[in-house]
Enzyme design. Structure first.
Site, PDB file in Angstrom:
ATOM      1  N   LYS A  55       0.833  -1.208   0.000  1.00  0.00           N
ATOM      2  CA  LYS A  55       0.000   0.000   0.000  1.00  0.00           C
ATOM      3  C   LYS A  55       0.866   1.255   0.000  1.00  0.00           C
ATOM      4  O   LYS A  55       0.600   2.216  -0.735  1.00  0.00           O
ATOM      5  CB  LYS A  55      -0.937  -0.005   1.210  1.00  0.00           C
ATOM      6  CG  LYS A  55      -2.021  -1.069   1.126  1.00  0.00           C
ATOM      7  CD  LYS A  55      -2.816  -1.132   2.420  1.00  0.00           C
ATOM      8  CE  LYS A  55      -3.883  -2.210   2.389  1.00  0.00           C
ATOM      9  NZ  LYS A  55      -4.652  -2.265   3.647  1.00  0.00           N
ATOM     10  N   SER A  71      -0.697   0.654   5.916  1.00  0.00           N
ATOM     11  CA  SER A  71      -0.953  -0.201   7.076  1.00  0.00           C
ATOM     12  C   SER A  71      -1.949  -1.284   6.696  1.00  0.00           C
ATOM     13  O   SER A  71      -2.759  -1.112   5.783  1.00  0.00           O
ATOM     14  CB  SER A  71      -1.501   0.638   8.236  1.00  0.00           C
ATOM     15  OG  SER A  71      -1.629  -0.144   9.409  1.00  0.00           O
ATOM     16  N   ASP A  72      -1.870  -2.392   7.408  1.00  0.00           N
ATOM     17  CA  ASP A  72      -2.826  -3.467   7.181  1.00  0.00           C
ATOM     18  C   ASP A  72      -2.970  -4.263   8.473  1.00  0.00           C
ATOM     19  O   ASP A  72      -2.056  -4.309   9.295  1.00  0.00           O
ATOM     20  CB  ASP A  72      -2.363  -4.398   6.052  1.00  0.00           C
ATOM     21  CG  ASP A  72      -3.500  -5.280   5.570  1.00  0.00           C
ATOM     22  OD1 ASP A  72      -4.371  -4.765   4.851  1.00  0.00           O
ATOM     23  OD2 ASP A  72      -3.532  -6.460   5.945  1.00  0.00           O
ATOM     24  N   GLN A  73      -4.135  -4.874   8.619  1.00  0.00           N
ATOM     25  CA  GLN A  73      -4.394  -5.694   9.807  1.00  0.00           C
ATOM     26  C   GLN A  73      -5.045  -7.003   9.378  1.00  0.00           C
ATOM     27  O   GLN A  73      -5.972  -7.003   8.573  1.00  0.00           O
ATOM     28  CB  GLN A  73      -5.315  -4.963  10.778  1.00  0.00           C
ATOM     29  CG  GLN A  73      -5.571  -5.738  12.065  1.00  0.00           C
ATOM     30  CD  GLN A  73      -6.478  -4.975  13.005  1.00  0.00           C
ATOM     31  OE1 GLN A  73      -7.672  -4.911  12.784  1.00  0.00           O
ATOM     32  NE2 GLN A  73      -5.903  -4.383  14.034  1.00  0.00           N
TER      33      GLN A  73
END
Length: 197
Positions: A55, A71-73
């Site tokens: 991203k 960011s990623d979760q």
């Protein structure tokens, strides 16, 4: 004195935008064009890190002079990635599968400044223990909060906190979607200090 580079949050998440606003830095938001499909056998932590970097790089390719945050979760249920449910039925299934268990929410953040050749990332795991929820509790919660855009179908910053018995983390904002302690560290490394005039 070198002017501070502009800052971009490469995310469509309103939760991440609201969290980044806490640092009181001027920033813009751009949507990254990234395929978030997990690779075969990809562990949740590896998936979160890969997507956070992807991203950041996707947006940095369009704005090489800017510092970009990605960011990623990914929720990790016994090694299986659990993403955003998208609808009520999948949210019910997710919460049923997690009741009475510990889940690790793998939250990754990446900062990229293409012009400066800077790239850094961090993974912040958050262990969450769910209560042994009844089907009625699950239904009531989902109807009340409709967390269909949240990995693991729960918003800890809202009514979802009542689903849990414990949260273990070095960075409490990580569970909401952007680990601000690590983000601040990476931004300082990239030349943006939230406490500098």
């Amino acid at each position: 004195m070198t002017p501070r580079p502009s800052l971009i949050l490469g995310s469509t998440s309103r939760y991440r935008r609201e969290l980044l606003e806490r640092l009181r830095l001027p920033f813009e938001v751009r949507a990254p064009d990234v395929d978030e499909t997990p690779r075969d056998g990809e562990a949740p932590a590896a998936l979160a890190l890969r997507l956070a970097l992807a991203k950041a790089h996707a947006v940095a390719a369009q704005a090489p002079n800017a510092v970009v945050i990605g960011s990623d979760q990914v929720a990790d249920l016994d090694g299986t990635p659990v993403g955003k449910p998208g609808n009520h039925e999948r949210a019910v299934a997710q919460l049923r599968s997690m009741r009475g268990k510990s889940i690790v929410f793998q939250t990754a953040v990446a900062v990229v400044h293409r012009q400066a050749g800077f790239e850094a990332s961090a993974l912040v795991p958050v262990r969450v223990r769910f209560r042994a929820l009844s089907d009625d509790e699950i239904e009531h919660y989902l109807r009340a909060e409709q967390p269909y855009d949240c990995a693991g179908s729960a918003k800890s910053e809202g009514l979802g906190i009542t689903l849990l018995t414990a949260i273990e983390s070095d960075d409490p904002t990580a569970l909401i979607g952007l680990p601000l302690i690590r983000t601040g560290e990476l931004l300082r490394q990239a030349g943006i200090d939230p406490l500098a005039a």
